[in-house]
Design a protein around this motif. Structure first.
Motif, PDB file in Angstrom:
ATOM      1  N   VAL A 163     -50.472 -62.186 -45.850  1.00 52.10           N
ATOM      2  CA  VAL A 163     -50.731 -63.319 -44.968  1.00 52.10           C
ATOM      3  C   VAL A 163     -51.392 -62.875 -43.664  1.00 52.10           C
ATOM      4  N   VAL A 164     -51.120 -61.648 -43.218  1.00 51.70           N
ATOM      5  CA  VAL A 164     -51.666 -61.192 -41.935  1.00 51.70           C
ATOM      6  C   VAL A 164     -53.172 -60.968 -42.004  1.00 51.70           C
ATOM      7  N   SER A 202     -38.533 -62.826 -32.026  1.00 47.18           N
ATOM      8  CA  SER A 202     -37.789 -61.741 -31.383  1.00 47.18           C
ATOM      9  C   SER A 202     -37.762 -60.482 -32.230  1.00 47.18           C
ATOM     10  N   ARG A 203     -37.945 -60.630 -33.537  1.00 43.31           N
ATOM     11  CA  ARG A 203     -38.003 -59.524 -34.487  1.00 43.31           C
ATOM     12  C   ARG A 203     -36.724 -58.701 -34.558  1.00 43.31           C
ATOM     13  N   LEU A 204     -35.621 -59.267 -34.148  1.00 48.02           N
ATOM     14  CA  LEU A 204     -34.358 -58.529 -34.219  1.00 48.02           C
ATOM     15  C   LEU A 204     -33.878 -58.439 -35.662  1.00 48.02           C
ATOM     16  N   ASP A 255     -41.114 -54.192 -37.838  1.00 45.20           N
ATOM     17  CA  ASP A 255     -42.409 -54.755 -38.211  1.00 45.20           C
ATOM     18  C   ASP A 255     -42.586 -56.069 -37.457  1.00 45.20           C
ATOM     19  N   LEU A 256     -43.801 -56.366 -37.043  1.00 43.17           N
ATOM     20  CA  LEU A 256     -44.065 -57.594 -36.300  1.00 43.17           C
ATOM     21  C   LEU A 256     -43.915 -58.852 -37.150  1.00 43.17           C
ATOM     22  N   GLY A 257     -43.950 -58.693 -38.465  1.00 39.51           N
ATOM     23  CA  GLY A 257     -43.724 -59.845 -39.327  1.00 39.51           C
ATOM     24  C   GLY A 257     -44.959 -60.712 -39.502  1.00 39.51           C
ATOM     25  N   PRO A 258     -44.858 -61.732 -40.346  1.00 40.29           N
ATOM     26  CA  PRO A 258     -46.032 -62.557 -40.677  1.00 40.29           C
ATOM     27  C   PRO A 258     -46.552 -63.415 -39.534  1.00 40.29           C
ATOM     28  N   ILE A 259     -45.663 -63.931 -38.673  1.00 41.27           N
ATOM     29  CA  ILE A 259     -46.123 -64.817 -37.594  1.00 41.27           C
ATOM     30  C   ILE A 259     -46.943 -64.038 -36.573  1.00 41.27           C
ATOM     31  N   LEU A 260     -46.347 -63.029 -35.984  1.00 35.44           N
ATOM     32  CA  LEU A 260     -47.064 -62.250 -34.976  1.00 35.44           C
ATOM     33  C   LEU A 260     -48.172 -61.420 -35.611  1.00 35.44           C
TER      34      LEU A 260
END
Length: 289
Positions: free
Chosen positions: A48-49, A11-13, A255-260
């Motif tokens: 990681v991305v 959700s990136r909240l 930021d979309l973060g490492p997972i997305l």
């Protein structure tokens, strides 16, 4: 305490928003060279991305069950509504349904049919309904309505991450060309699909802004800007989108973060347009610009 809303880290909240609305976030997982990291909990390497061989996985039933149990206790019997990323992109929704079976109908699970801030805005819609005194079923219905109407668009800089992730439909159309293309992707019924493709990234961004303005349709809307390690481009996009829209009730940049990010790659930027939300509370200046 009213109905409690649970979501996952896709959700990136930001923490300030989840704390304000008392939304619980269950971490998703990323595996890097045999090491398992929990998004939002563990320190995950910044590169990681762009690291080959990285894999991701959803929350498992045991993790979700623990969070549901604690949330249900905190709700004092009012119940839990869990909003998760599209079941066509992750197994988290299925795990949540499995975990919810233990709680005799007190936990309702929503398939957001999306990912990223579109999931976050759906969770916020549920939390706002809960804060207004809605019961579990009405909170669930608020989330379903938001999930059905939110629009999510994404421009991708390079295609390697998408190629390896397998998360996009009609991949043959996208990758079958020898041209260096910059795609605009959008969520359609829970899947990531190709909307348009352009020769340059700047052209793709311009067309994405046009599509976002068309989606808003002159209504008062909430705007989300999401990016993968591209804060400057995200800020330019935010300013351009807001300059084109009639009324913006709230805006949030993440930021979309490492997972997305591991699925869309560095440089990806996107716009999320949502109606039916009250102004979002708890946004700190650095998050909403």
């Amino acid at each position: 305490m009213p109905v409690v809303v649970v979501t996952d880290s896709s959700s990136r909240l930001p923490r300030s928003v989840t704390e304000h609305y008392r939304i619980r976030q269950v971490p998703l997982h990323v595996n890097v060279e045999g090491s398992d990291y929990r998004e939002g909990v563990d320190d995950i390497p910044d590169d990681v991305v762009s690291t080959p061989g990285v894999t991701t996985s959803g929350a498992n039933p045991n993790e979700l069950s623990e969070v549901f149990s604690a949330a249900l206790d905190d709700s004092e019997g009012h119940g839990v509504v869990a909003v998760h990323m599209s079941r066509r992109l992750s197994g988290t929704w299925s795990s949540a349904r499995m975990a919810a079976e233990k709680f005799s109908g007190q936990v309702r699970v929503v398939d957001s049919r999306s990912v990223g801030l579109a999931v976050g805005f759906t969770a916020i819609a549920a939390a706002q309904a809960a804060a207004g005194g809605a019961d579990r079923d009405r909170v669930y219905e608020s989330a379903i309505r938001q999930a059905a109407t939110v629009d999510s668009l994404l421009c991708v800089q390079q295609l390697d991450n998408l190629r390896h992730s397998g998360r996009i439909s009609a991949a043959g159309k996208l990758f079958g060309s020898a041209l260096s293309i910059k795609p605009i992707l959008h969520m359609v019924d829970g899947t990531l699909q190709l909307k348009e493709r352009h020769r340059t990234f700047s052209k793709a961004l311009d067309k994405m802004v046009d599509a976002a303005v068309e989606s808003a349709g002159g209504r008062a809307v909430t705007v989300g800007i999401q990016h993968c390690q591209s804060p400057d481009v995200a800020e330019e996009l935010r300013a351009t989108v807001n300059g084109r829209l009639r009324v913006v009730t709230s805006e949030l940049t993440v930021d979309l973060g490492p997972i997305l990010g591991s699925h869309v790659g560095p440089g990806a930027v996107g716009v999320v347009i949502a109606a039916h939300l009250d102004p979002i509370e708890g946004i700190e200046p650095a998050e909403g610009f």
